[in-house]
Design an enzyme around this catalytic site. Structure first.
Site, PDB file in Angstrom:
ATOM      1  N   ARG A  87      -7.491  -4.627  -6.888  1.00  0.00           N
ATOM      2  CA  ARG A  87      -6.489  -3.617  -6.552  1.00  0.00           C
ATOM      3  C   ARG A  87      -5.118  -3.953  -7.141  1.00  0.00           C
ATOM      4  O   ARG A  87      -4.156  -4.191  -6.420  1.00  0.00           O
ATOM      5  CB  ARG A  87      -6.369  -3.419  -5.039  1.00  0.00           C
ATOM      6  CG  ARG A  87      -7.621  -2.899  -4.397  1.00  0.00           C
ATOM      7  CD  ARG A  87      -7.410  -2.565  -2.928  1.00  0.00           C
ATOM      8  NE  ARG A  87      -8.643  -2.109  -2.299  1.00  0.00           N
ATOM      9  CZ  ARG A  87      -8.759  -1.785  -1.017  1.00  0.00           C
ATOM     10  NH1 ARG A  87      -7.688  -1.862  -0.237  1.00  0.00           N
ATOM     11  NH2 ARG A  87      -9.902  -1.386  -0.526  1.00  0.00           N
ATOM     12  N   ASP A 106       0.848  -1.190   0.000  1.00  0.00           N
ATOM     13  CA  ASP A 106       0.000   0.000   0.000  1.00  0.00           C
ATOM     14  C   ASP A 106       0.885   1.243   0.000  1.00  0.00           C
ATOM     15  O   ASP A 106       1.894   1.309   0.729  1.00  0.00           O
ATOM     16  CB  ASP A 106      -0.928   0.016   1.213  1.00  0.00           C
ATOM     17  CG  ASP A 106      -2.142  -0.891   1.023  1.00  0.00           C
ATOM     18  OD1 ASP A 106      -2.207  -1.591  -0.004  1.00  0.00           O
ATOM     19  OD2 ASP A 106      -3.018  -0.900   1.905  1.00  0.00           O
TER      20      ASP A 106
END
Length: 431
Positions: free
Chosen positions: A304, A252
């Protein structure tokens, strides 16, 4: 302290004799990001710990040695070479720790599930003795597995067998970091939290990304493999009608991180692979989150890959593989608030029940540049397909993302990139 340092360096010198510190004769630990190689090359570029003196070059074999070398995330230039496999879930003497070892305050999963069963607890946020015990237990694990990587650091695996298991590497408010040639796996959360109002049906919230950039700048991630290897979430039970997730993201990039290049890496066997920008309301991310992703493989990931908010993201020559038995695939490219993704010459291989229109999903996004895409061996126009089929998207997307990349290497055909990435991406393949 000097005696401990002497012992650590001595062990490192011995390890360097028995474990190759280079790829094809090159010392990876002293290498810097090549000029022009993506957003991390912008401005001063990214050199990591290349300026480290001999006293700050470490070879580590266990968690204790890694923690000493990281030095609490200090900014002193340092090179840390990881030899063999290191498990973050170990005590200071190297003995393995289980979830039971972290549990405290009377925490018990059965008691937790009984206390917060939506049929009796309702939709309120969990509170009370079992939630307090869960939080305290989670803090004990976090103290072990969250490892801060400071500015001017190079973290590199030696040879082809360097593994960091169970850790959450966190590059937080740090600049000039290189992470290369590492197998990062199974950042396993022992104490997921129940969030009754998440997604409308409630969901389990996990704590750890394998690698988390938060307020980080000038970061080069290269030839890493990131996965859930060892503990698949698909094998976890269902509680309150939801999969009892144990893993958060693989990588992330959030909270104003900027100038990042991710290259020749492999992201595998996971649900939510990569998030760039963490919130629609984080308007302070405007002008940041500039990321280049090239020659990476995303295989057996549900979604994602990446999902983007705000950032200018260059996505080129990547390889996507969805396995034949994948029935939970959601999308690959997530176009979210004010994102500006410039995608070119990426290759996708999927089973027959997944269509090219399924590869893109947007939430509040308005633009996507996508050219040169190869889908199961055939060229496709992702933008036109998205706008025609509106595959879960809220609006038609425009190809004008407001910028064009200038920092990048040669952009080959998607067909060529598919072959190159299949044979060369991931840990142990740096050359």
């Amino acid at each position: 302290m000097r005696r401990l340092l002497h012992i650590t360096l001595g062990a490192g010198l011995l390890a360097a004799l028995s474990v190759p510190a280079s790829a094809e004769g090159r010392d990876l630990s002293r290498e810097t990001l090549p000029a022009g190689d993506g957003w991390a090359a912008y401005g001063s570029g990214t050199t990591g710990g290349a300026a480290a003196d001999k006293a700050h070059v470490f070879t580590v074999h266990d968690r204790a040695g890694l923690v000493r070398a990281l030095d609490g995330g200090s900014a002193v230039p340092k090179i840390i070479r990881i030899a063999g496999a290191i498990d973050a879930n170990t005590d200071d003497k190297g003995a393995p720790l289980t979830c039971d070892d972290y549990a405290t305050g009377g925490y018990d999963l059965s008691a937790y599930l009984t206390a917060y069963d939506p049929r009796s607890w309702g939709g309120a946020k969990p509170s009370g003795p079992q939630e307090d015990a869960r939080r305290a237990s989670a803090a004990r694990q976090a103290e072990r597995v969250e490892l801060a990587v400071g500015s001017n650091t190079t973290l590199v695996g030696l040879g082809s067998g360097a593994v960091l298991k169970g850790a959450s590497l966190q590059v937080r408010d740090a600049d000039n970091v290189i992470i290369r040639n590492l197998d990062l796996r199974d950042a396993y959360d022992c104490f997921p939290a129940w969030q009754p109002n998440s997604g409308g049906l409630g969901d389990w919230k996990t704590a750890y990304d394998n690698l988390w950039l938060r307020g980080a700048t000038h970061v080069w991630i290269d030839h890493v493999t990131v996965s859930d290897a060892g503990h698949s979430d698909a094998d976890e039970p269902t509680h309150f009608g939801r999969n009892y997730l144990r893993h958060d993201g693989l990588l992330d990039i959030t909270n104003g991180s900027d100038l990042v290049t991710v290259s020749w890496s492999r992201f595998a066997d996971h649900d939510k692979a990569m998030l760039i920008g963490n919130s629609d309301t984080a308007t302070g991310d405007r002008g940041k989150l500039r990321v280049t992703l090239h020659h990476n493989e995303f295989t057996s990931v549900v979604q994602r890959a990446p999902r983007v908010r705000f950032g200018q993201v260059h996505l080129y020559n990547n390889r996507y593989v969805v396995p034949a038995d994948a029935h939970d695939f959601r999308y690959a490219l997530g176009v979210s608030t004010e994102s500006a993704v410039y995608a070119e010459n990426n290759a996708f291989t999927t089973p027959g029940h997944i269509e090219a229109a399924d590869l893109v999903k947007s939430w509040n996004g308005s633009a996507l540049h996508a050219t040169g895409t190869l889908f199961n061996g055939f060229p496709v126009d992702l933008l036109a397909l998205n706008n025609s089929y509106n595959s879960g998207s809220e609006r038609d997307l425009t190809p004008d993302v407001g910028w064009a990349p200038t920092l990048h290497g040669p952009v080959t055909s998607a067909e060529q990139a598919d072959r190159d990435v299949a044979s060369r991406a991931g840990a142990g393949r740096a050359s």
